[in-house]
Structure formats: C-alpha cells, structure tokens
Design a protein around this motif. Sequence first.
Motif, mmCIF file in Angstrom:
data_model
loop_
_atom_site.group_PDB
_atom_site.id
_atom_site.type_symbol
_atom_site.label_atom_id
_atom_site.label_comp_id
_atom_site.label_asym_id
_atom_site.label_seq_id
_atom_site.Cartn_x
_atom_site.Cartn_y
_atom_site.Cartn_z
ATOM 1 N N ASN A 569 0.843 -1.194 0.000
ATOM 2 C CA ASN A 569 0.000 0.000 0.000
ATOM 3 C C ASN A 569 0.876 1.241 0.000
ATOM 4 N N SER A 570 0.634 2.118 -0.952
ATOM 5 C CA SER A 570 1.389 3.363 -1.031
ATOM 6 C C SER A 570 0.884 4.337 0.030
ATOM 7 N N VAL A 571 1.813 5.088 0.624
ATOM 8 C CA VAL A 571 1.412 6.106 1.600
ATOM 9 C C VAL A 571 1.081 7.418 0.906
ATOM 10 N N LEU A 572 1.318 7.499 -0.394
ATOM 11 C CA LEU A 572 1.017 8.729 -1.136
ATOM 12 C C LEU A 572 -0.465 8.782 -1.432
ATOM 13 N N PRO A 573 -1.086 9.915 -1.247
ATOM 14 C CA PRO A 573 -2.530 10.028 -1.495
ATOM 15 C C PRO A 573 -2.869 9.741 -2.954
ATOM 16 N N GLY A 574 -3.986 9.033 -3.152
ATOM 17 C CA GLY A 574 -4.478 8.788 -4.489
ATOM 18 C C GLY A 574 -3.860 7.603 -5.192
ATOM 19 N N LYS A 575 -2.897 6.906 -4.578
ATOM 20 C CA LYS A 575 -2.277 5.751 -5.217
ATOM 21 C C LYS A 575 -3.013 4.486 -4.783
ATOM 22 N N SER A 576 -3.267 3.603 -5.741
ATOM 23 C CA SER A 576 -4.017 2.382 -5.454
ATOM 24 C C SER A 576 -3.113 1.338 -4.815
ATOM 25 N N MET A 601 9.228 -0.163 -9.470
ATOM 26 C CA MET A 601 8.850 0.924 -8.563
ATOM 27 C C MET A 601 8.133 2.028 -9.329
ATOM 28 N N TYR A 602 8.626 2.325 -10.532
ATOM 29 C CA TYR A 602 7.967 3.338 -11.354
ATOM 30 C C TYR A 602 6.541 2.911 -11.696
ATOM 31 N N ASP A 603 6.345 1.631 -11.988
ATOM 32 C CA ASP A 603 4.998 1.147 -12.312
ATOM 33 C C ASP A 603 4.060 1.314 -11.117
ATOM 34 N N ILE A 604 4.562 1.030 -9.908
ATOM 35 C CA ILE A 604 3.722 1.149 -8.706
ATOM 36 C C ILE A 604 3.389 2.618 -8.446
ATOM 37 N N LEU A 605 4.385 3.494 -8.649
ATOM 38 C CA LEU A 605 4.176 4.922 -8.390
ATOM 39 C C LEU A 605 3.415 5.604 -9.517
ATOM 40 N N GLU A 606 3.336 4.912 -10.660
ATOM 41 C CA GLU A 606 2.707 5.482 -11.854
ATOM 42 C C GLU A 606 3.402 6.775 -12.256
#
Length: 785
Positions: A569-576, A601-606
């Motif tokens: 789970n990403s801690v950045l808002p709006g990331k799935s 990592m880039y794919d997860i962060l979009e």
Amino acid sequence: MKKLDKRLIRTIGHSKGQFISLVVVVIVALIVYVSFSMIAEQMYNSIFQYYRETNFAHIFVDVSRIPGNSVDELLEIEGVDQVQGRIIFDVPLRVEDPNEKVNARIISDPGTEDQINSLFILEGEGPSPGTRTTAVLKQFFVGRDMKFGDTIRPYIGGTEYSLQVVGEVGSPEYIYLMENEQTLLPDEKGFGVIYVPEEFAQSAFGFQGSYNNIVVTVDEGHENRVDIIADEIEDRLDRFGVRSVITRENHMSHSVMIQEVDSLEMMSTSITIMFLFVAAVIISIMLSRIVRKDRIAIGVLKGLGYDNKQILMHYVKYSLAIGLVGSILGVLLSIPVADMLSGVYIQYMNIPLFTGAFDIRYLFYGTLLTSVFCIASGVFGARSVLKITPADAMRPETPKAGSRMWIEGFKALWQRLTFSWKMVLRNISRTKRRAFFLILGIALTYAVTMLPVFMSTIWNTLFDRQYSQLQKMDYSIDFNIPVERNALLELQQLTDIEFIEPKVELPFELVEGWRKETINVIGVQRDTIMYGFRTASGRQIELPSKGIVLTDILARQLQVQAGDTIQINSVLPGKSDKTIQVKAVVEQYFGKNAYMDIEQMYDILEERDIATGALLMTEADVVPDLKDVKNIRGINSVQDMRDAIMEYMDLIIASMGSMMIFGGVIGFAIVYNITIVSISERMMEFSSLRVLGFDKKDIFRLVTRENALMTVFGIILGVPLGYSICVGLVDYVSTDMYTIPAVIEPFVYVYSAAATLVFVFVAQLATYRKITNLNFIDALKNRIS
C-alpha cells in the motif's frame, strides 16, 4: 562454643584455600545478582516515571502534510486523550569544520504547558515563541561542547538560519539517541535533536498551519487498546499520506531501553545461577571427600552419642558458612559496583530521573538464594554420613574394585606409554565422576570465556557483512524532493564520483493478513553494483524484474517466505493498493527494508524516471563539494558509521573484559578445588610413591598431566557448548532494528582455548604449593582429619 562448631572452625582452617576460592565464586554471583537486578529495576521505574512527568506519547504518526484542524478531529476517536501536531525534519548543520558532516533533527515545540512529549529542562529554558531560539538535546549539547548563547546554523531548503542556544533539555523520545534504524549506536557529535518554536518551523519549512507528524496519548482505561486506536488513526488519516504509525512499544528509543532492562535481568539471573551451580557442585564434591576422610572420626562421634542429624548439620554448616560469608561480602561489594554501573547508564542512557539507590531487599534475596544453594549442596555432599555406622567406621573404607581399562586392549599403544601416563589414565578411570565434573567445569570455563571473545568480534563482522557484501556503496545521498534521473549527471560535475546509481526510497505499508509493517522500500537498478543480495544460506541472488525482496527481519515480522503474495500500500494520497509476490528473503543486519527493481517501482508509483536519492562509489570526500547543494537532505557515509561504532569500543571492551574475568573465576575455582580434592584423597598413594623414589616435582607433574588431559577433553566439549551459548545470545539480543549474525571466526575458538589454558595454569600453580607442603610421613601414620 559447641565441640562440633570448634571442629568446624578447624576444618575451615585446614581447607582455607578451597574455602576462599568458593567464597570468591559466591561473591561474584552476588555482585552480579544484586547490582544488575537493582539497576534493572531502578532503570525500569525511572523510565516510566520519566514518561509520566513528560507526558510521553503512546502513538506517533508521520504524514506527508495535515492541516491543524484535521489533527484535532482525532479527539473524536474513543480512547484518545490528547493529540498534538508537530513539524519534524532532518537537516544539515553548518559547523566550523567544512569537512565535518553534522545533521540535526528539528522538532517544533508548541510551548504549551500540557503538551505531549514535554521537554525536561536540565539547564536554561525552552525555545520562546516568536524568537529564533533553540533548546538542544543533552547528548548533542554535551557531544558538541555547546554553551548557552552559542549560535547553531541549520541549512533548510537552501537557506542558512541562525538559532541561539538557550537550553539543554532531555526528552523521553530520545533517551537513547538514534538517527535511524541503520545507525545502531549514537553519534553525539554528528547527530542531535534541537527544538524550535512552532512558528519558526512552520515558516522555515513552508508548513503554515499544518504538520507532518502527530503524537497521541491514550486514556488510562484504554492503554490495552493502543494498537486498535493506532489502526483507526491510520484509517482516518489515509488521505493525508500516512508514512508510518508507531506505537510506544515499537518506538526505537523505548525498544532499546526495555531490551536493556530485559538483558540486565537475564544476566542477573543466568550468571548468578551458573556461578552458584558451579559452587554447589564443588561444595558437594569437597564435602563428600571430607566425609570419606573423616569416616573414623564420624564413627567415634556416633559412638559418643551424636546422632545423624547433628553430624549432618555439622558438615552442612561448612557449606552454609561459604554462602553466608560470600553473601555478606558480595552484597557489600555490590554497592560500589552498582554505583559504577549507575554512572555508566546515567552517562549513556540519559534518564534524568535515574538514581542508583541501594535496595535493602536484595540483601535478603541474595542471602536467601545463596543459602538455599549452599544448604542443598551441603546436604547432597554429606548425605553419606547417614550410612556410616560406628562399627563399620572403625575399619578403613573398602577400596574400589579395579578393572582393566579399554585402552589396555590396544597392547601396542599401552606398552608405549610410560609408567606415569599409565597411572594418570588409571586414576582418571577410577574416579570417573570427579573427572567428569572437572571436564564439565573446564568446558563451562571455555564457553564463558568464548562469549566475550565472540562479542568483541561482532561489530567488525556486522560492518563487513553489511557494508562489504550487502551495501557496497561509499555514500548514500537523499534528496528533499524527488528529482529527474538526469539530475544525477549534475552531481558528477560537482565532485569526483567513480560510479553513481539512482534510487527511489519511499515508505510503503506491507500487509499479510492482520500483520502489517510500514517500511522503506528501495528501488534500484536490476544490475546494481551497490548491493549484493544474499540469502541466509549465503547464496547470492540477483534483483528480480518483478516481485519484491524482503530482509529477514521483515519477513519474520510478516511471517512470509519466498513465493508468498503480500499487499503493498502506497502512503502517497491517491495511489491504489497492489499485490506483489515475495521473490526472496535476504540478510540485512541493520534495519528492515524491502527491495525491488526501480522500473517496477515506477509502475507502482505510476511515475517514471525519478530519483529520491543516489548511491555513490568514490574514494574522494564528497561532503565538502555537495554540502551546499540545495536539494540534498542528507549524505550518509559508511566510514562515518564505522567511526561512530569505534567511539564505543572502549565501553564494549570493558564489558567483555568483565565476562572474561567471570570465566577466569569459574575456571580457577573448578580446577583448584577438584585438584585439591584429588590430592587429599590420594595422600596414601603419593606417600607410597615418595617411598618408591618419586620426588615432589614428579608428583606435581603427575597431577599436572591428569589436569592437562582433562583440560583437552574439557576444551573439546566446550567448543559446542560455547557455540550454543553464542548462538543463543545472538537470538536473544537480536531485535526488530538489528540482527547479529552467528558467525564465529576460527580465531575465536583459538583465543578462547588460550585463555582457558591460562586460567587452568594459574590454578595448577596454586596447587603446587599444596603439594610441596604435604607431610607424606604423617599421611602414612594418620587417617583421621
């Protein structure tokens, strides 16, 4: 005075060497028990008293950014008592030496009376609202030799600020000062904590009316629900980018302190029991020898009307006298030892309320514990008194039946042995129980000696494995905000860099069932030369293109293994949230992380082609060239971490030296006492040898050969015993922040054997005087002690 008591005093006088050596063992046991137990209890009580007086938080939350009114909304959660927003950032400090790297953690202080984690003012005052003043944590204040009125200059967002030092303070949050999980020991000159007015922090960091950290206290009736409350807080703050939620139990400083208390309690119990057990075994053997020697005298006493109980108590009093003398001296000597330990813990643990007051209860506990051991060993050793009858006692004890040794079946070998060596082997075979205890005692001496030798090598092993095999970079640079990967080319223009690689290091929450951990996931190139990933078996692996690699500490906490699937789970808002497979579990000794290919990592962060930091390989000192770069938040040097460890080597060596002394005391007591028992039992044998032409040196050489042979067997037995103790200690002291590899270098075994031989040699020299003073003519004439 009763006749038997007078006889007891004479018996102690005749065996004063053995009596004193056993008293020393008891003294050491009581010093360890009383001093360590008192320090552990006082430290525990002082810590929680400190927590109460400073209103130490139960929950700590890191977020990206949260408005002040949203912080107050957390009061709606059942069980929450107080909430408080803070601003926390790590920044470099400008110091006189441009080549010195100093970082400071700036924490905003609201300046209210009922604040959470309130400052404990040691000298001066706290930071005043509306001013550019700062209160400095004591460790950093002392480490950098600061004075009130000094100016410190933090470098924030490309701007250098000047802050006047107005106070020296303590904080429950930093009783044990650690910059992060990778820095195991404090660096009081290179990292510290400073407290500034909230208005200044909001202005300098651009956080007007908002915060990036929240501390929460819980009502007394809800302290058993802290984890549940923490989960609810995390759910409520999800939209603000929760980086981590930590309860007090998992707080770094608190964890270190509680583990230190647990370690002291464990040592006070285990070392005391070990020493008292050794003393009990020796007392038992010695009393059984005295009873056999006093066989005729016991028969006379029974003939004169003394019953079994009186005679048994006569010998039990001998062991009880050892316990009482040792207890009194041990408790008295434990007072200065406890004072010394208190000074060490006050210096290194920074608990302002900690005092080393003597607790009279431990005088009673120590005396009772020692008396129980000594009485039990006395009864066990002298129990043969009950079987002696006056009639049988008038006759000498029937000698043990002899038999051929198994080694005599090898005639070629047996015939090559000298007469002296044959006597040595036959005596060992005839007294198997005594030989077994001597071998076991030497094995225990070897094991206790091996422990400090092993512990003294741990730090080099840790650093060699952590920074030579896993993390191979020389410097790790962190940026304030993510940058384009191309920006790394600019760093190469600023300083001499041999190799540079980008990294993306961000906090993620890893979830497996109800278990979850918020940790930093590091994305690096698949063909990275900065990391060397190895499994617990030592097999080197490559970073997979898909999936995630966990460190062993993290895998144990999540209870997952290679092949399992977890949620990230990403801690950045709006990331799935996403699911990902664990591809491997690798060793890492400091901290807990997860690793993946930077492209994944880039794919997860979009988001693509960014970097939150850089990894460098260079022989140059890059700090002076990069210290003014605006977007660099921190530069971590492997060499700086090693230097910080070396500053504590004197303390480490001193503690290991204490353990070495413990091993020497045990070794000397065992070898000396069992050898004296052997000499006393063989007086007739040695007297006969004198008649046959043996001189005292020949007899000493005979005894030495016996002890040397059993020392060899003792060391052989001590190798697996010492290994087991070292592995057990490693498992015990490893925590969620670090793990210690159970790697024992060959020289550890060699040094331990050499030290054991020295202890045995010293004990053997002490027995030489006993042999030279023996009156062999009297031994032939008299059999009554």
